[in-house]
Design a protein around this motif. Structure first.
Motif, mmCIF file in Angstrom:
data_model
loop_
_atom_site.group_PDB
_atom_site.id
_atom_site.type_symbol
_atom_site.label_atom_id
_atom_site.label_comp_id
_atom_site.label_asym_id
_atom_site.label_seq_id
_atom_site.Cartn_x
_atom_site.Cartn_y
_atom_site.Cartn_z
ATOM 1 N N ALA A 117 -7.280 72.390 -4.968
ATOM 2 C CA ALA A 117 -8.053 73.037 -6.032
ATOM 3 C C ALA A 117 -7.133 73.630 -7.099
ATOM 4 N N SER A 118 -7.716 73.855 -8.291
ATOM 5 C CA SER A 118 -7.044 74.623 -9.341
ATOM 6 C C SER A 118 -7.680 75.998 -9.323
ATOM 7 N N ILE A 119 -6.814 77.034 -9.247
ATOM 8 C CA ILE A 119 -7.341 78.392 -9.089
ATOM 9 C C ILE A 119 -6.751 79.340 -10.124
ATOM 10 N N ALA A 120 -7.445 80.435 -10.365
ATOM 11 C CA ALA A 120 -6.920 81.488 -11.235
ATOM 12 C C ALA A 120 -7.591 82.796 -10.851
ATOM 13 N N PHE A 121 -6.806 83.893 -10.917
ATOM 14 C CA PHE A 121 -7.303 85.208 -10.521
ATOM 15 C C PHE A 121 -7.580 86.105 -11.724
ATOM 16 N N LEU A 122 -8.629 86.932 -11.577
ATOM 17 C CA LEU A 122 -8.997 87.956 -12.562
ATOM 18 C C LEU A 122 -8.646 89.302 -11.968
ATOM 19 N N HIS A 123 -8.227 90.247 -12.799
ATOM 20 C CA HIS A 123 -7.748 91.516 -12.265
ATOM 21 C C HIS A 123 -8.882 92.354 -11.675
ATOM 22 N N PRO A 124 -8.682 92.861 -10.441
ATOM 23 C CA PRO A 124 -9.768 93.630 -9.794
ATOM 24 C C PRO A 124 -10.187 94.864 -10.583
ATOM 25 N N LYS A 125 -9.245 95.442 -11.340
ATOM 26 C CA LYS A 125 -9.571 96.655 -12.091
ATOM 27 C C LYS A 125 -10.602 96.382 -13.189
ATOM 28 N N ASP A 126 -10.717 95.129 -13.625
ATOM 29 C CA ASP A 126 -11.690 94.778 -14.663
ATOM 30 C C ASP A 126 -12.938 94.119 -14.086
ATOM 31 N N VAL A 127 -12.989 94.013 -12.757
ATOM 32 C CA VAL A 127 -14.152 93.379 -12.112
ATOM 33 C C VAL A 127 -14.705 94.325 -11.040
ATOM 34 N N GLY A 128 -14.769 95.597 -11.399
ATOM 35 C CA GLY A 128 -15.389 96.561 -10.497
ATOM 36 C C GLY A 128 -14.713 96.672 -9.139
ATOM 37 N N GLY A 129 -13.388 96.491 -9.129
ATOM 38 C CA GLY A 129 -12.656 96.669 -7.875
ATOM 39 C C GLY A 129 -12.645 95.446 -6.980
ATOM 40 N N VAL A 130 -13.084 94.304 -7.526
ATOM 41 C CA VAL A 130 -13.108 93.073 -6.725
ATOM 42 C C VAL A 130 -12.099 92.073 -7.279
ATOM 43 N N LEU A 131 -11.091 91.751 -6.490
ATOM 44 C CA LEU A 131 -10.168 90.686 -6.886
ATOM 45 C C LEU A 131 -10.964 89.383 -6.886
ATOM 46 N N THR A 132 -11.035 88.751 -8.051
ATOM 47 C CA THR A 132 -11.924 87.600 -8.249
ATOM 48 C C THR A 132 -11.115 86.355 -8.581
ATOM 49 N N GLU A 133 -11.413 85.291 -7.860
ATOM 50 C CA GLU A 133 -10.703 84.018 -8.026
ATOM 51 C C GLU A 133 -11.688 82.975 -8.536
ATOM 52 N N LEU A 134 -11.268 82.210 -9.532
ATOM 53 C CA LEU A 134 -12.063 81.076 -10.014
ATOM 54 C C LEU A 134 -11.463 79.811 -9.416
ATOM 55 N N VAL A 135 -12.319 78.948 -8.918
ATOM 56 C CA VAL A 135 -11.867 77.770 -8.173
ATOM 57 C C VAL A 135 -12.506 76.505 -8.733
ATOM 58 N N GLN A 136 -11.655 75.584 -9.160
ATOM 59 C CA GLN A 136 -12.135 74.253 -9.541
ATOM 60 C C GLN A 136 -11.718 73.291 -8.437
ATOM 61 N N THR A 137 -12.707 72.806 -7.713
ATOM 62 C CA THR A 137 -12.445 71.929 -6.570
ATOM 63 C C THR A 137 -11.804 70.624 -7.024
ATOM 64 N N ALA A 138 -10.876 70.128 -6.204
ATOM 65 C CA ALA A 138 -10.232 68.844 -6.526
ATOM 66 C C ALA A 138 -11.262 67.717 -6.472
ATOM 67 N N ARG A 139 -11.088 66.739 -7.364
ATOM 68 C CA ARG A 139 -11.969 65.567 -7.325
ATOM 69 C C ARG A 139 -11.625 64.727 -6.113
ATOM 70 N N ARG A 140 -12.642 64.163 -5.508
ATOM 71 C CA ARG A 140 -12.370 63.347 -4.310
ATOM 72 C C ARG A 140 -11.906 61.968 -4.720
#
Ligand code: V0V
Ligand code: CO
Length: 140
Positions: A117-140
């Motif tokens: 997958a391709s992933i990227a994280f958003l800072h928890p301090k800007d997401v209400g204390g939740v470390l948030t990861e965006l995930v683009q699943t690899a193509r099969r």
């Protein structure tokens, strides 16, 4: 923008012990095990369910060293939920859209995640204390 919950990331001290717990308690199955040097983790994905937008998993993570993000999290907070990963169609586009709303991006560009997958994280301090990861699943 968010298609589904891709995974719940859980920090633990002993990966093998936690895998055994999730297998024996909930009947989950490991579908992938990887070492991600860049993220400083040894991790396993356990399949939970399949949905119209793709599958969802529990991600169990053990730090490779104490001086890693998960190592520091364990020292500070102990074992438990570390982050939520949401499935998106296009992680670069999602980053641009979220960044434009003023949310601090930990990753300006996508990185390599579990199972290709391709992933990227958003800072928890800007997401209400939740470390948030965006995930683009690899193509099969
Ligand atoms: C730290 N904080 C958190 C947190 N970690 N809040 C919620 N959830 C977490 N997991 C809070 C912490 O309590 C502090 O708040 C503040 O953020 C700064 O934390 P820190 O202890 O000083 O730690 P930092 O700033 O050195 O690192 C925190 C960040 C770091 C979030 C920047 O963990 C990071 O870069 N994470 C992204 C990469 C990652 O997590 N990789 C491992 C998973 P106070 O005390 O100031 O209020 S890899 C993965 O999921 C993969 C490969 C995959 O899915 O495929
Ligand atoms: Co993750």
């Amino acid at each position: 923008m968010l298609l589904r919950i891709d995974h719940v990331g859980i920090a633990c001290h002993d990966l093998e012990e936690k895998i055994e717990f999730y297998e024996s308690t909930f009947g989950l199955t490991v579908v992938s095990r990887e070492i991600n040097e860049e993220q400083g983790v040894r991790e396993a994905m356990l399949h939970v369910a399949d949905g119209a937008q793709g599958a969802s998993y529990v991600q169990l993570m053990e730090p490779l060293h104490p001086d890693t993000v998960v190592g520091k999290f364990l020292a500070k907070r102990g074992e438990g939920v570390h982050h939520i990963g949401y499935g998106v169609a296009d992680v670069a586009k999602a980053l641009e859209e979220v960044g434009a709303k003023g949310v601090r991006l930990i990753d300006e560009r996508p990185r390599h995640g579990s199972m290709g997958a391709s992933i990227a994280f958003l800072h928890p301090k800007d997401v209400g204390g939740v470390l948030t990861e965006l995930v683009q699943t690899a193509r099969r």
